[in-house]
Design a protein around this motif. Sequence first.
Motif, PDB file in Angstrom:
ATOM      1  N   LEU A  81      56.103  28.713  52.066  1.00  0.00           N
ATOM      2  CA  LEU A  81      54.947  29.445  51.546  1.00  0.00           C
ATOM      3  C   LEU A  81      53.633  28.763  51.899  1.00  0.00           C
ATOM      4  CD1 LEU A  81      56.354  30.241  48.012  1.00  0.00           C
ATOM      5  CD2 LEU A  81      55.888  31.879  49.802  1.00  0.00           C
ATOM      6  N   ALA A 132      28.564  34.748  46.588  1.00  0.00           N
ATOM      7  CA  ALA A 132      29.566  34.587  45.541  1.00  0.00           C
ATOM      8  C   ALA A 132      29.003  33.759  44.397  1.00  0.00           C
ATOM      9  CB  ALA A 132      30.814  33.931  46.119  1.00  0.00           C
ATOM     10  N   ARG A 172      41.602  35.987  39.867  1.00  0.00           N
ATOM     11  CA  ARG A 172      40.927  34.902  40.589  1.00  0.00           C
ATOM     12  C   ARG A 172      39.446  35.243  40.779  1.00  0.00           C
ATOM     13  NH1 ARG A 172      42.650  33.591  46.624  1.00  0.00           N
ATOM     14  NH2 ARG A 172      41.426  35.464  46.916  1.00  0.00           N
ATOM     15  N   ALA A 173      39.175  36.497  41.141  1.00  0.00           N
ATOM     16  CA  ALA A 173      37.772  36.894  41.306  1.00  0.00           C
ATOM     17  C   ALA A 173      37.030  36.758  39.985  1.00  0.00           C
ATOM     18  CB  ALA A 173      37.695  38.321  41.821  1.00  0.00           C
ATOM     19  N   HIS A 231      57.645  44.898  35.977  1.00  0.00           N
ATOM     20  CA  HIS A 231      57.505  45.376  37.333  1.00  0.00           C
ATOM     21  C   HIS A 231      58.586  46.408  37.516  1.00  0.00           C
ATOM     22  CE1 HIS A 231      57.669  45.308  41.756  1.00  0.00           C
ATOM     23  NE2 HIS A 231      56.382  45.141  41.602  1.00  0.00           N
ATOM     24  N   ARG A 286      44.385  38.500  49.851  1.00  0.00           N
ATOM     25  CA  ARG A 286      44.139  37.169  50.398  1.00  0.00           C
ATOM     26  C   ARG A 286      44.207  36.144  49.277  1.00  0.00           C
ATOM     27  NH1 ARG A 286      42.271  36.105  55.277  1.00  0.00           N
ATOM     28  NH2 ARG A 286      41.801  37.852  56.640  1.00  0.00           N
ATOM     29  N   LEU A 287      45.424  35.735  48.947  1.00  0.00           N
ATOM     30  CA  LEU A 287      45.590  34.666  47.973  1.00  0.00           C
ATOM     31  C   LEU A 287      45.775  33.362  48.736  1.00  0.00           C
ATOM     32  CD1 LEU A 287      48.013  36.473  45.553  1.00  0.00           C
ATOM     33  CD2 LEU A 287      45.669  35.832  45.064  1.00  0.00           C
ATOM     34  N   PHE A 288      45.957  32.265  48.012  1.00  0.00           N
ATOM     35  CA  PHE A 288      46.370  31.012  48.621  1.00  0.00           C
ATOM     36  C   PHE A 288      47.867  30.894  48.349  1.00  0.00           C
ATOM     37  CE2 PHE A 288      41.984  30.167  46.965  1.00  0.00           C
ATOM     38  CZ  PHE A 288      41.360  30.385  48.175  1.00  0.00           C
ATOM     39  N   PRO A 289      48.709  31.411  49.248  1.00  0.00           N
ATOM     40  CA  PRO A 289      50.118  31.614  48.897  1.00  0.00           C
ATOM     41  C   PRO A 289      50.880  30.334  48.584  1.00  0.00           C
ATOM     42  CG  PRO A 289      49.716  32.089  51.216  1.00  0.00           C
ATOM     43  CD  PRO A 289      48.390  31.894  50.589  1.00  0.00           C
ATOM     44  N   ARG A 327      35.510  31.544  51.150  1.00  0.00           N
ATOM     45  CA  ARG A 327      34.113  31.945  51.249  1.00  0.00           C
ATOM     46  C   ARG A 327      33.793  32.980  50.172  1.00  0.00           C
ATOM     47  NH1 ARG A 327      30.962  34.047  56.022  1.00  0.00           N
ATOM     48  NH2 ARG A 327      32.858  35.054  56.698  1.00  0.00           N
ATOM     49  N   ALA A 328      34.726  33.895  49.937  1.00  0.00           N
ATOM     50  CA  ALA A 328      34.493  34.937  48.937  1.00  0.00           C
ATOM     51  C   ALA A 328      34.426  34.345  47.535  1.00  0.00           C
ATOM     52  CB  ALA A 328      35.590  35.985  49.011  1.00  0.00           C
ATOM     53  N   LEU A 329      34.974  33.145  47.352  1.00  0.00           N
ATOM     54  CA  LEU A 329      34.952  32.524  46.032  1.00  0.00           C
ATOM     55  C   LEU A 329      33.765  31.581  45.880  1.00  0.00           C
ATOM     56  CD1 LEU A 329      38.735  31.787  45.618  1.00  0.00           C
ATOM     57  CD2 LEU A 329      37.416  33.533  44.461  1.00  0.00           C
ATOM     58  N   GLY A 330      32.879  31.554  46.867  1.00  0.00           N
ATOM     59  CA  GLY A 330      31.669  30.749  46.729  1.00  0.00           C
ATOM     60  C   GLY A 330      31.835  29.303  47.143  1.00  0.00           C
ATOM     61  N   ALA A 367      38.979  29.017  42.321  1.00  0.00           N
ATOM     62  CA  ALA A 367      37.901  29.984  42.099  1.00  0.00           C
ATOM     63  C   ALA A 367      36.766  29.363  41.295  1.00  0.00           C
ATOM     64  CB  ALA A 367      38.448  31.206  41.371  1.00  0.00           C
ATOM     65  N   ARG A 416      34.775  39.375  44.918  1.00  0.00           N
ATOM     66  CA  ARG A 416      35.429  40.496  45.584  1.00  0.00           C
ATOM     67  C   ARG A 416      36.930  40.242  45.731  1.00  0.00           C
ATOM     68  NH1 ARG A 416      34.596  41.494  51.819  1.00  0.00           N
ATOM     69  NH2 ARG A 416      36.332  42.864  51.360  1.00  0.00           N
ATOM     70  N   TYR A 475      54.430  42.117  44.688  1.00  0.00           N
ATOM     71  CA  TYR A 475      53.190  42.672  45.217  1.00  0.00           C
ATOM     72  C   TYR A 475      52.176  43.036  44.134  1.00  0.00           C
ATOM     73  CZ  TYR A 475      50.228  45.522  48.177  1.00  0.00           C
ATOM     74  OH  TYR A 475      49.168  46.029  48.850  1.00  0.00           O
ATOM     75  N   GLY A 476      52.647  43.747  43.124  1.00  0.00           N
ATOM     76  CA  GLY A 476      51.735  44.183  42.068  1.00  0.00           C
ATOM     77  C   GLY A 476      51.104  43.002  41.350  1.00  0.00           C
ATOM     78  N   PHE A 505      40.327  41.745  48.320  1.00  0.00           N
ATOM     79  CA  PHE A 505      40.476  42.224  49.686  1.00  0.00           C
ATOM     80  C   PHE A 505      41.516  43.342  49.764  1.00  0.00           C
ATOM     81  CE2 PHE A 505      38.732  38.047  49.943  1.00  0.00           C
ATOM     82  CZ  PHE A 505      37.826  38.135  50.973  1.00  0.00           C
ATOM     83  N   ALA A 565      39.067  33.796  52.041  1.00  0.00           N
ATOM     84  CA  ALA A 565      39.107  33.883  50.580  1.00  0.00           C
ATOM     85  C   ALA A 565      38.243  32.789  49.972  1.00  0.00           C
ATOM     86  CB  ALA A 565      40.547  33.773  50.098  1.00  0.00           C
ATOM     87  N   PHE A 615      29.980  39.082  54.458  1.00  0.00           N
ATOM     88  CA  PHE A 615      30.854  38.816  55.584  1.00  0.00           C
ATOM     89  C   PHE A 615      30.265  39.371  56.880  1.00  0.00           C
ATOM     90  CE2 PHE A 615      33.618  37.732  52.215  1.00  0.00           C
ATOM     91  CZ  PHE A 615      34.453  36.775  52.742  1.00  0.00           C
ATOM     92  N   GLU A 625      44.825  27.328  53.399  1.00  0.00           N
ATOM     93  CA  GLU A 625      45.583  28.539  53.106  1.00  0.00           C
ATOM     94  C   GLU A 625      44.845  29.795  53.556  1.00  0.00           C
ATOM     95  OE1 GLU A 625      48.657  28.761  51.228  1.00  0.00           O
ATOM     96  OE2 GLU A 625      48.830  26.627  51.617  1.00  0.00           O
ATOM     97  N   ASP A 626      43.552  29.872  53.232  1.00  0.00           N
ATOM     98  CA  ASP A 626      42.795  31.075  53.609  1.00  0.00           C
ATOM     99  C   ASP A 626      41.299  30.799  53.531  1.00  0.00           C
ATOM    100  OD1 ASP A 626      41.642  33.609  53.888  1.00  0.00           O
ATOM    101  OD2 ASP A 626      43.433  34.564  53.087  1.00  0.00           O
TER     102      ASP A 626
END
Lengths: 283, 469
Positions: B463, A90, A181-182, B18, A102-105, B340-343, A116, A96, A171-172, A98, B338, A62, B334-335
């Motif tokens: 969302l 990647a 996902r990674a 949870h 940083r998900l795709f909500p 880019r981080a996933l290739g 992924a 990685r 959150y968790g 974050f 993210a 980055f 969406e992001d």
Amino acid sequence: MSAPILPARNAPILQVRELLMRFGGLTAVNRVSFDAMAGDITAVIGPNGAGKTTVFNLITGFYKPSGGEIVLNGPGGPKPLHATVGHRIAQAGVARTFQNIRLFPGMTVLENLLVAQHNTLQAATFFGIGAAFGLGRYRQAEREAVALARRWLEATRLLDRADDPAGALPYGAQRRLEIARAMCTNPVLLCLDEPAAGLNPRESEELAELIQLIRAQGCSILLIEHDMGVVMRISDRVVVLDHGVKIADGTPAEVRADERVIAAYLGEGDEDDVPAAPVEGAA
Amino acid sequence: MSGASRQPNGSHAGGVPHDDDGVPGPGEMGGIPRGPEAPAPRPPVIHALRDAGLAALVAAGLFVPLVGLRTDVGPAGGGLILRTRWADVAILVALVFTGRLAMNLWSAFRPAKRPRTALRAAQLTRIGTFVAPLFLGFAVLMPLLPWTTRYGLDLGVLVLTYVMLGWGLNIVVGLAGLLDLGYVAFYAVGAYTYALLSTTYGLSFWICLPLAGIFAAFAGVLLGFPVLRLRGDYLAIVTLAFGEIIRVVLLNWVSLTGGPNGISGIPRPSFFGLSFSAGGEPGSFADFFGLEPSPTHRAVFLYYLILVLALLTNWVTIRLRRQPLGRAWEALREDEIACRALGINVTNTKLTAFAIGAMFGGFAGAFFATRQAFVSPESFTFIESAIILAIVVLGGLGSQLGVAIAALVLIGGFEAFRDFEEYRMLVFGAAMVVIMVWRPRGLVSTRRPSVALGERKAISGDLVGEGHG
């Protein structure tokens, strides 16, 4: 998942040499060198502003380093990450998460995991042309991708939420999903940026187990964490940064005993009293 | 368009361990209420009156100088005289007062808002699954219905053209989240490609159609490269400029495009080599099928042509959404970081979105040229881009059905309000404001997942990201 061919244990998977990063007049990372061994959990710790996340951003492409080298000894031989563009890093096997999730909500949990696996799937589609006509090879590839996603959903205990939007998870669960996902990119090195931030003690405990499970499957781990309980228990090696400079590097026991670390980071008091700093990372 | 029926349940299946699982904390045991109660409300009528009075005051402040005072040319033809229109001001202020009062009272006394229960959501989706096939059936049968007039047919062609353009732009804006204000440029490239190739080289429509798509896609990539690093407002401005550049080039490159005179005499499409001439001479459509020559034949043919083209756009989009590429577009919206981080190669993914969206714009442009038999830069002004974008936003970003309905409402509404003459745009603008207030995320705001382990549950629009360029 097919275990990637890895360098033998005790060989470095990641070598950071004289890494330097300047933002204008500010030197965020100043000639930091360390190795992350294959099959190890390497933690990078340090007070706020020590340059930990900058190091992560340099490793994952980055940022472009102002100087120094980062070499990944992945399955395809040594790869200079400092001269590689972000998405290729990647693809070379560095995944990685974050600090601020940083998900795709708006996409479901399962879709997050399929995104992924984009590169594997895209190759199977003949770059989109074959898939538009529903060729068999793509269906097979998608079945495999869903199977891999399902395995990681089981490992992160998210299987029953697979069809819910990622943004609606607690959150968790979002933290766990980001790790799942990674892992769906089949990495050789997983970089976790404060994965325990904002988790309660029980969730931190589960996270530590998850990280150890990932390591047991052959993936090396680089970890930034403030939760000293987690770091000291699961790490094989700890690298301590302060003001962009590496001040210690060794086993958790060695680092714990290092006077410079105690002075700079753990404080003068009893190290067992060091509180976890969960909230700060969530910002 | 929706496929198998689905029944989203509003509540999430439990089971994820949870710590927020309802075990009361020590402080909650002693009967301390959870969450603060709403503060004691002021009497609603008085509050409503006060608020309406304030609104009326603001309105009076605005309308006294704007409406109340007016300068007219004096009767002697010389100086200006000041005319006052206090009655108009009073009416306007009274309108604001009563309107605001009614709104306040309604919000104070309306029955408690019914929660969107799972049942109601299920009903809505069930209706949704019927709407798409109904629309499709109507679109297919429309020209065959006995009461369809020539005017209705032409209107249908117009609406379908915008449906197709909306679907094309939906790929760029709705799926990939790249705000494109210059979409009409690709429409223009497609139209001029067909116009020039057919008048210069005499190529047939069916050869030019794919070429128009290819040229437009090339233009899309050309636009895509410089704007890859831009996001949001900056991207919008550059795409806007790109649209204008194409139009100005068409206007000024007189030797090629004929400048403002445009290109006329563009050949009409043929039906497998059979022309639609009015005379009915041998080799024409009417002669071959032994029909009475009628100009309606061509209109019906054009209608089905654009219907097929639009459905092709829809089909490709639906297929692509379930492919890695389509998923990558949505992930990009969406992001991007993210991704880019996933290739994911963000550059290529954006370029394909631009190219494929532009390609369908090019197809639509070629159709436009053959239908009009005449193209000029006047048809490709910014307002066209704005209308297409309005269709996509109004329909709901990413929703195929929503875009189709929005095109029908917008373009059909344009025609329906023709009697209002100069008030048409006013009515139209007001209608758009109302729709956006009522449904801020567009007519169809939910997103359907592209893949599921169990049942596919619609995802609430709250969302889903809107993209940042």
